[in-house]
Scaffold this motif. Sequence first.
Motif, short mmCIF file in Angstrom:
data_model
loop_
_atom_site.label_atom_id
_atom_site.label_comp_id
_atom_site.label_asym_id
_atom_site.label_seq_id
_atom_site.Cartn_x
_atom_site.Cartn_y
_atom_site.Cartn_z
N ALA A 13 -26.70 6.31 -5.16
CA ALA A 13 -26.44 7.73 -5.39
C ALA A 13 -27.17 8.22 -6.63
N LEU A 14 -27.17 7.42 -7.70
CA LEU A 14 -27.86 7.82 -8.93
C LEU A 14 -29.36 7.90 -8.73
N ARG A 15 -29.91 6.97 -7.95
CA ARG A 15 -31.35 7.01 -7.67
C ARG A 15 -31.74 8.31 -6.97
N GLU A 16 -30.80 8.87 -6.21
CA GLU A 16 -31.05 10.12 -5.49
C GLU A 16 -30.66 11.35 -6.30
N GLY A 17 -30.13 11.13 -7.50
CA GLY A 17 -29.67 12.25 -8.31
C GLY A 17 -28.31 12.77 -7.90
N ASN A 18 -27.65 12.08 -6.98
CA ASN A 18 -26.37 12.55 -6.46
C ASN A 18 -25.24 12.08 -7.37
N VAL A 19 -25.18 12.65 -8.57
CA VAL A 19 -24.18 12.23 -9.53
C VAL A 19 -22.78 12.68 -9.11
N ALA A 20 -22.69 13.71 -8.29
CA ALA A 20 -21.38 14.14 -7.80
C ALA A 20 -20.76 13.06 -6.91
N HIS A 21 -21.59 12.42 -6.08
CA HIS A 21 -21.08 11.33 -5.24
C HIS A 21 -20.75 10.10 -6.08
N SER A 34 -35.03 11.72 -11.89
CA SER A 34 -35.49 12.79 -12.78
C SER A 34 -34.99 14.13 -12.26
N GLY A 35 -34.60 14.99 -13.19
CA GLY A 35 -34.13 16.30 -12.80
C GLY A 35 -33.26 16.91 -13.88
#
Length: 318
Positions: A174-182, A225-226
């Motif tokens: 999830a972190l690799r995808e930037g999905n910190v909410a998940h 990154s983002g």
Amino acid sequence: MNTVHLSYPWPEDVVKHASKPQVLVIGQFDGLHLGHASVIDHGIRLARRLGVPASVMTFNPHPKEVMGKGDYEGYLTPLAMKEELLRAMGVDTLYIAEFNHAFSQVTPQQFYEQMLCPLQVHTVVVGFDFHFGYKGEGNPDLLRTLGENVLSVETVPAFLLEGNKVSSSAIRGALREGNVAHAYKLLGRPYQIRGKVVDGDKRGRTIGFPTANLELDGNYVVPSSGVYAVRVLAEGAWRAGVMNIGYKPTFQTGETRPSFEAHILDFQGDLYGQHLAVELIDYIRPEQKFSGIEELVTQIRKDADGARLLLSNLDYES
């Protein structure tokens, strides 16, 4: 919580002091996510019923880091943070076993006889997928056999969220995808990074958006990154903010390592040299290159407004 550092073979003086009937929860527990918490909570409740201390044994460094295998890319919870979380959970004793080459060669039988027996462990509590000993040859059933009539072994099933197993690998993904909410859902708390505020290029001040440039204090798993909506623990209070993780393409700095720059909303103060904790709450947008400063400032204002809206319902006192 009492913290005991162990190196194989266990030092006799340390073992003599730590040896007592106890419930021991064993695992790497990187992330201390909801699944890990269910295993540790089980051990703590059992220990309270038995009237003995609740202990946890974890390993440091991460075995994957030492062995150079698998998908190791940093820690979800560096050791200092792991200690804090376990203390808050009510663990009585934390054993930090140094994982090195000698440890990696220990057989399952040696693990039982030389590591568990000297501590007088009454009951071991582990997750359903627990393996131990050389090449992971040991499992809960083998541990029961080795400790027959002496050691009890309890296995805690997988923790499911929306029908899926909660795991450290899922959080890393999830972190690799930037999905910190998940990642937030799986951890049961926001993903957090910590670091010291160091000198940056100070461009933020010149355009009206001063940032705290963090030098991380551990080898964390780095999210995609983002730009993220974050909350920042600064000067004793949690504050709303926005963070950029990445390589600052607008300025073509040639960065090879990501930077971590946090702008705290509605904050005036000098944070240089201070240590900050940053919780990543939600993803706003990918990092991008702008045509110039004016376009960048316009987007930063939008990012700040977006972060303010996303964070408006959070309790910053908790």
